[in-house]
Motif scaffolding. Sequence first.
Motif, PDB file in Angstrom:
ATOM      1  N   ILE A 196       0.627  -0.443   0.250  1.00  8.21           N
ATOM      2  CA  ILE A 196       0.168  -0.087   0.075  1.00  8.21           C
ATOM      3  C   ILE A 196       1.340   1.242  -0.032  1.00  8.21           C
ATOM      4  O   ILE A 196       1.715   1.053   1.340  1.00  8.21           O
ATOM      5  N   ARG A 197       0.417   1.792  -1.293  1.00  9.40           N
ATOM      6  CA  ARG A 197       1.524   3.912  -0.824  1.00  9.40           C
ATOM      7  C   ARG A 197       0.450   4.059  -1.414  1.00  9.40           C
ATOM      8  O   ARG A 197      -0.233   4.903  -2.094  1.00  9.40           O
ATOM      9  N   ARG A 198       0.607   5.377  -0.721  1.00 11.21           N
ATOM     10  CA  ARG A 198      -0.484   6.980  -0.488  1.00 11.21           C
ATOM     11  C   ARG A 198      -2.228   6.159  -0.576  1.00 11.21           C
ATOM     12  O   ARG A 198      -2.527   7.690  -1.354  1.00 11.21           O
ATOM     13  N   GLY A 199      -1.947   5.461   0.345  1.00  9.45           N
ATOM     14  CA  GLY A 199      -3.526   5.518   0.516  1.00  9.45           C
ATOM     15  C   GLY A 199      -3.688   4.544  -0.319  1.00  9.45           C
ATOM     16  O   GLY A 199      -5.163   4.421  -0.719  1.00  9.45           O
ATOM     17  N   HIS A 200      -3.601   3.841  -1.059  1.00 15.75           N
ATOM     18  CA  HIS A 200      -4.232   3.221  -2.702  1.00 15.75           C
ATOM     19  C   HIS A 200      -2.834   2.121  -2.700  1.00 15.75           C
ATOM     20  O   HIS A 200      -2.336   1.626  -1.862  1.00 15.75           O
ATOM     21  N   LEU A 201      -3.961   0.438  -3.283  1.00 17.19           N
ATOM     22  CA  LEU A 201      -2.811  -0.427  -3.326  1.00 17.19           C
ATOM     23  C   LEU A 201      -2.060  -0.568  -4.024  1.00 17.19           C
ATOM     24  O   LEU A 201      -1.759   0.332  -5.916  1.00 17.19           O
ATOM     25  N   ASN A 202      -0.332  -0.510  -4.474  1.00 10.49           N
ATOM     26  CA  ASN A 202      -0.181  -0.287  -5.301  1.00 10.49           C
ATOM     27  C   ASN A 202       0.960  -1.261  -5.782  1.00 10.49           C
ATOM     28  O   ASN A 202       1.908  -1.092  -6.493  1.00 10.49           O
ATOM     29  N   ILE A 203      -0.122  -0.365  -6.994  1.00  4.37           N
ATOM     30  CA  ILE A 203      -0.508  -1.426  -8.662  1.00  4.37           C
ATOM     31  C   ILE A 203       0.211  -0.580  -9.310  1.00  4.37           C
ATOM     32  O   ILE A 203      -0.147   0.594  -9.682  1.00  4.37           O
ATOM     33  N   SER A 204       1.377  -1.300 -10.076  1.00  2.00           N
ATOM     34  CA  SER A 204       2.047  -0.605 -11.469  1.00  2.00           C
ATOM     35  C   SER A 204       2.528  -1.354 -11.720  1.00  2.00           C
ATOM     36  O   SER A 204       2.381  -2.899 -11.945  1.00  2.00           O
ATOM     37  N   GLN A 205       3.486  -1.269 -12.544  1.00  2.00           N
ATOM     38  CA  GLN A 205       3.672  -1.732 -13.993  1.00  2.00           C
ATOM     39  C   GLN A 205       4.743  -2.449 -13.625  1.00  2.00           C
ATOM     40  O   GLN A 205       4.900  -3.521 -13.707  1.00  2.00           O
ATOM     41  N   HIS A 206       5.822  -2.682 -12.386  1.00  2.00           N
ATOM     42  CA  HIS A 206       6.347  -3.112 -11.937  1.00  2.00           C
ATOM     43  C   HIS A 206       6.016  -3.763 -10.984  1.00  2.00           C
ATOM     44  O   HIS A 206       6.739  -4.729 -10.330  1.00  2.00           O
ATOM     45  N   TYR A 207       4.929  -4.010 -10.369  1.00  2.00           N
ATOM     46  CA  TYR A 207       4.191  -4.119  -8.925  1.00  2.00           C
ATOM     47  C   TYR A 207       2.584  -4.767  -9.443  1.00  2.00           C
ATOM     48  O   TYR A 207       2.090  -4.117  -9.306  1.00  2.00           O
ATOM     49  N   SER A 208       2.479  -6.018  -9.465  1.00  2.00           N
ATOM     50  CA  SER A 208       0.977  -6.892 -10.225  1.00  2.00           C
ATOM     51  C   SER A 208       0.441  -6.351  -8.911  1.00  2.00           C
ATOM     52  O   SER A 208       0.257  -6.475  -8.516  1.00  2.00           O
ATOM     53  N   THR A 209      -0.944  -6.556  -9.371  1.00  2.00           N
ATOM     54  CA  THR A 209      -1.790  -6.839  -8.822  1.00  2.00           C
ATOM     55  C   THR A 209      -2.092  -8.575  -7.535  1.00  2.00           C
ATOM     56  O   THR A 209      -1.812  -7.923  -6.905  1.00  2.00           O
ATOM     57  N   GLN A 210      -1.351  -8.972  -8.572  1.00  2.00           N
ATOM     58  CA  GLN A 210      -1.291 -10.962  -7.941  1.00  2.00           C
ATOM     59  C   GLN A 210       0.082 -10.698  -6.704  1.00  2.00           C
ATOM     60  O   GLN A 210      -0.395 -10.971  -5.920  1.00  2.00           O
TER      61      GLN A 210
END
Length: 595
Positions: A196-210
């Motif tokens: 979790i980062r800045r109040g949201h799940l930390n999903i990005s191109q480098h950090y997948s949902t799974q």
Amino acid sequence: MDFSKSVIPAHLLGDRGSNLVVINPGSANVRIGLAQQDAPFSIPHCIARHTTGANQSPKRNVQDQNLNSQVTTAQHVEREKAYDIIASLLKIPFLDEEVVNNSYPRKMGRVDVLSQQNSKKESMLAWTDVFQKSSSSSLASESPSHKHETSESPDLQEGGSTEKPQTSESKYREYICGEEAMRISPTEPYCLRRPIRRGHLNISQHYSTQQVLEDLQAIWDWILVEKLHIPHSERNMYSALIVVPETFDNREIKEILSIVLRDLRFSSAVVHQEGLAAVFGNGLSTACVVNIGAQVTSVICVEDGVALPHTQITLRFGGEDVSRCLLWTQRHHQTWPPIRTDALAKPIDLLMLNRLKESYCQIYEGEVEAVGVVHSYEDGLPPGSHKTRLTALNVAPMGLFYPTLLVPDVYPPPPRSWFKDYEDMLEDTWHIDFPRRTDISDGLYPGISNPLQMWDNYSYPSNQQKKEDNIGLAEAITKSILSTGRIDLQRKLFCSMQLIGGVALTTGLISAMEERVLHAIPSNEAIDTVEVLQSRTNPSFVAWRGGAILGVIDYGRDAWIHREDWIQNGIHIAGGRKYKDSYYLQAQPMCYINS
């Protein structure tokens, strides 16, 4: 005395609280504990996983490091302007004023910090031992009655050795959670992740949902087993109450519920909103809740036990930004030792800066200085200590009111492209007829024949918008309260501000907030009084405590979601039981508290 103990009968707290786990996830820390505990465990919300192919150094030691981490020239100019504005208000020298030659007498401001607290905060952090221990040498887990807010204390002793075992059977630990994960040397083959980062799940191109969801599950499961001593085989005997931040979106909440019910195997779960839980934690019914977290600050108004979603404002800065600003201030004044301190790429440096901030930063007029011990954690070297003079210690926390000083966009929120979930989980839930509790007499509902009657004329905005602003804290509070549109409620809210989160413990912050909020109110508004209410519970975990109260009272039994129902049906439009968001919680708990 703990407020909850004066509200909840002892037998309820013992019976219902013994098998209720309250989880309050945050960007930097997660607070977890049994409802009957006096305080939760507060664990850094991160995990370090061993990187495979260990012959090579990992590509990233921190999963999301260096994300737009360079301060632009424009940001630097704005930061210096903000510093000079704050210097004028606090009556301290501007950035370009020469003070080395003592052209005028320097005054040492008060630093009201206990020496014991200083010695604790200044204790040197040790590198984490990343190798597996044999069962005979493993440390005993902490007791669930542990009342401190930190974890992993056995490894914090000064001079702790982390030399690698000289045996061929040494194996790296598969993953390491909490503060230990932040104290892993950058030379070790581990990658730190923050789900979790800045109040949201930390999903990005480098950090997948799974990956994000797997890491959340691993961290929480580790805490349940190692701290609360709840093994998988006994999870069906426990329920979970999740106190979610206001910043979470519908899909994020659903994913969290799936982790708790499907993966962690709790028998049932319910979700409550952080701001509203904080109000209950202090025994209030109406308040403007100002939650200053580590990475996000949120403001929301609550009236008669009902959170008002249109008053919510999210600010993209928090306590970690204040810590980074403290480092920038010291370097600008050339008081920081010549060591490589990097709060973004080296988590152990962030731990040190947070401790210095908690020990020394406060808001006073005049120069606030102190002598402190700074630690260096260089790659491949043992930690070092440096005694130094810390100056302008009242500047960094003032960045809450002048956010350009903090340069919060250095660490922007995750991209929102992941959230394409148009299902409205809140639809048609607030007017459901909840069954009246037979064990509560009519005398506990003074003046209310039907506790739900207040909802009859309450409108719900179909497309809820979460406001995010770049304004300062005082302007955000004023904007939130004035958006209620009723002068009687506005006056009540301005005199019922509730300050929560770890930064709320900053000395001098309350008076500074009251003064600046009063000045931020437009002159044409008929409001001349503001007040921050004294917290009855430690502001760091008052929302967790409020969640425990809500769970033990157990006022809305239909709101609980059972594991079998969730796995089979989940939440979907026009389908049976639906998640009941705590924007529209019933008023019964307030009746209980006020009776």
